[in-house]
Write a protein that holds these residues in place. Structure first.
Motif, short mmCIF file in Angstrom:
data_model
loop_
_atom_site.label_atom_id
_atom_site.label_comp_id
_atom_site.label_asym_id
_atom_site.label_seq_id
_atom_site.Cartn_x
_atom_site.Cartn_y
_atom_site.Cartn_z
N LYS A 12 44.41 -54.85 -20.56
CA LYS A 12 43.10 -54.48 -21.10
C LYS A 12 42.57 -53.28 -20.32
O LYS A 12 42.65 -53.25 -19.10
N VAL A 13 42.03 -52.30 -21.04
CA VAL A 13 41.44 -51.13 -20.40
C VAL A 13 40.04 -50.90 -20.94
O VAL A 13 39.75 -51.20 -22.10
N ILE A 14 39.18 -50.36 -20.07
CA ILE A 14 37.82 -50.00 -20.43
C ILE A 14 37.73 -48.48 -20.31
O ILE A 14 38.05 -47.92 -19.27
N ILE A 15 37.31 -47.83 -21.38
CA ILE A 15 37.29 -46.37 -21.43
C ILE A 15 35.86 -45.85 -21.44
O ILE A 15 35.03 -46.30 -22.22
N VAL A 16 35.60 -44.86 -20.58
CA VAL A 16 34.35 -44.09 -20.55
C VAL A 16 34.75 -42.64 -20.30
O VAL A 16 35.87 -42.37 -19.87
N GLY A 17 33.86 -41.70 -20.55
CA GLY A 17 34.21 -40.33 -20.19
C GLY A 17 33.46 -39.27 -20.96
O GLY A 17 32.50 -39.54 -21.68
N LEU A 18 33.93 -38.06 -20.76
CA LEU A 18 33.31 -36.89 -21.37
C LEU A 18 34.17 -36.35 -22.50
O LEU A 18 35.38 -36.51 -22.50
N ILE A 19 33.52 -35.71 -23.40
CA ILE A 19 34.10 -35.10 -24.60
C ILE A 19 34.70 -36.18 -25.51
O ILE A 19 35.92 -36.28 -25.71
N ALA A 20 33.80 -36.97 -26.05
CA ALA A 20 34.18 -38.14 -26.86
C ALA A 20 35.12 -37.80 -28.00
O ALA A 20 36.05 -38.56 -28.29
N ALA A 22 37.34 -35.55 -28.21
CA ALA A 22 38.63 -34.97 -27.82
C ALA A 22 39.32 -35.87 -26.80
O ALA A 22 40.12 -36.73 -27.16
N CYS A 23 39.01 -35.68 -25.53
CA CYS A 23 39.70 -36.40 -24.45
C CYS A 23 39.56 -37.92 -24.57
O CYS A 23 40.55 -38.65 -24.45
N VAL A 24 38.35 -38.40 -24.78
CA VAL A 24 38.11 -39.84 -24.84
C VAL A 24 38.81 -40.44 -26.05
O VAL A 24 39.51 -41.45 -25.95
N GLU A 25 38.64 -39.81 -27.19
CA GLU A 25 39.29 -40.31 -28.42
C GLU A 25 40.81 -40.37 -28.27
O GLU A 25 41.45 -41.34 -28.65
N THR A 26 41.39 -39.35 -27.68
CA THR A 26 42.83 -39.31 -27.48
C THR A 26 43.28 -40.42 -26.53
O THR A 26 44.30 -41.08 -26.76
N ALA A 46 30.06 -39.08 -23.42
CA ALA A 46 29.25 -37.95 -23.91
C ALA A 46 30.13 -36.97 -24.67
O ALA A 46 31.35 -37.00 -24.58
N SER A 47 29.45 -36.11 -25.41
CA SER A 47 30.13 -35.03 -26.12
C SER A 47 29.16 -33.86 -26.19
O SER A 47 28.07 -33.92 -25.63
N TYR A 48 29.54 -32.80 -26.87
CA TYR A 48 28.70 -31.61 -26.94
C TYR A 48 27.54 -31.75 -27.91
O TYR A 48 26.52 -31.09 -27.76
N ASP A 50 25.49 -34.42 -31.17
CA ASP A 50 25.36 -35.71 -31.84
C ASP A 50 26.41 -35.87 -32.94
O ASP A 50 26.93 -36.97 -33.15
N GLU A 51 26.72 -34.79 -33.64
CA GLU A 51 27.72 -34.84 -34.70
C GLU A 51 29.10 -35.20 -34.15
O GLU A 51 29.83 -36.00 -34.75
N GLU A 52 29.45 -34.62 -33.02
CA GLU A 52 30.75 -34.92 -32.41
C GLU A 52 30.80 -36.35 -31.87
O GLU A 52 31.82 -37.03 -31.97
N MET A 53 29.67 -36.82 -31.33
CA MET A 53 29.61 -38.22 -30.88
C MET A 53 29.77 -39.15 -32.07
O MET A 53 30.51 -40.14 -31.99
N HIS A 54 29.09 -38.86 -33.16
CA HIS A 54 29.21 -39.68 -34.37
C HIS A 54 30.65 -39.71 -34.87
O HIS A 54 31.18 -40.78 -35.19
N ALA A 55 31.27 -38.55 -34.93
CA ALA A 55 32.65 -38.48 -35.42
C ALA A 55 33.57 -39.34 -34.56
O ALA A 55 34.45 -40.03 -35.08
N ALA A 56 33.36 -39.31 -33.26
CA ALA A 56 34.22 -40.09 -32.36
C ALA A 56 33.88 -41.57 -32.40
O ALA A 56 34.75 -42.41 -32.67
N LEU A 57 32.63 -41.91 -32.12
CA LEU A 57 32.25 -43.32 -31.93
C LEU A 57 32.11 -44.11 -33.22
O LEU A 57 32.31 -45.32 -33.23
N ASP A 58 31.75 -43.46 -34.30
CA ASP A 58 31.51 -44.19 -35.55
C ASP A 58 32.64 -44.05 -36.57
O ASP A 58 32.75 -44.87 -37.48
N VAL A 59 33.45 -43.00 -36.45
CA VAL A 59 34.48 -42.75 -37.45
C VAL A 59 35.89 -42.99 -36.91
O VAL A 59 36.66 -43.76 -37.47
N LYS A 60 36.24 -42.35 -35.81
CA LYS A 60 37.63 -42.37 -35.36
C LYS A 60 37.95 -43.50 -34.38
O LYS A 60 38.93 -44.23 -34.56
N ILE A 61 37.17 -43.64 -33.32
CA ILE A 61 37.49 -44.62 -32.28
C ILE A 61 37.53 -46.06 -32.79
O ILE A 61 38.38 -46.85 -32.35
N PRO A 62 36.68 -46.47 -33.74
CA PRO A 62 36.77 -47.85 -34.25
C PRO A 62 38.14 -48.21 -34.85
O PRO A 62 38.49 -49.38 -34.94
#
Length: 82
Positions: A12-20, A22-26, A46-48, A50-62
């Motif tokens: 099990k891993v817990i992920i946090v970081g910058l550039i949601a 890109a780096c975090v999503e990958t 975090a990301s640059y 709100d749109e990039e955060m939404h794309a990562a946290l609500d669309v891709k990472i799930p």
């Protein structure tokens, strides 16, 4: 890192970081593809924009993370296991 985690029986891993978006999503995607149970901490990321955060946290990472939680939720979860 995969070798060291598996060597120590960590699955099990817990992920946090910058550039949601890109780096975090990958990292989340790669960890899931390697068979880890991935928990993403959304308010410790975090990301640059709100749109990039939404794309990562609500669309891709799930698609890859087992859970997307807040810092308070993960602290409570870890504390209850001690």
């Amino acid at each position: 890192m995969d070798l060291q985690l598996k060597k120590h029986g960590i699955h099990k891993v817990i992920i946090v970081g910058l550039i949601a978006h890109a780096c975090v999503e990958t990292t989340v995607r790669y960890a899931a593809e390697l068979g880890y149970e991935v928990t993403m901490v959304k308010d410790a990321t975090a990301s640059y924009s709100d749109e990039e955060m939404h794309a990562a946290l609500d669309v891709k990472i799930p698609n890859y993370a087992s859970a997307i939680v807040t810092t308070a939720e993960i602290v409570d979860s870890i504390s209850s296991q001690l």
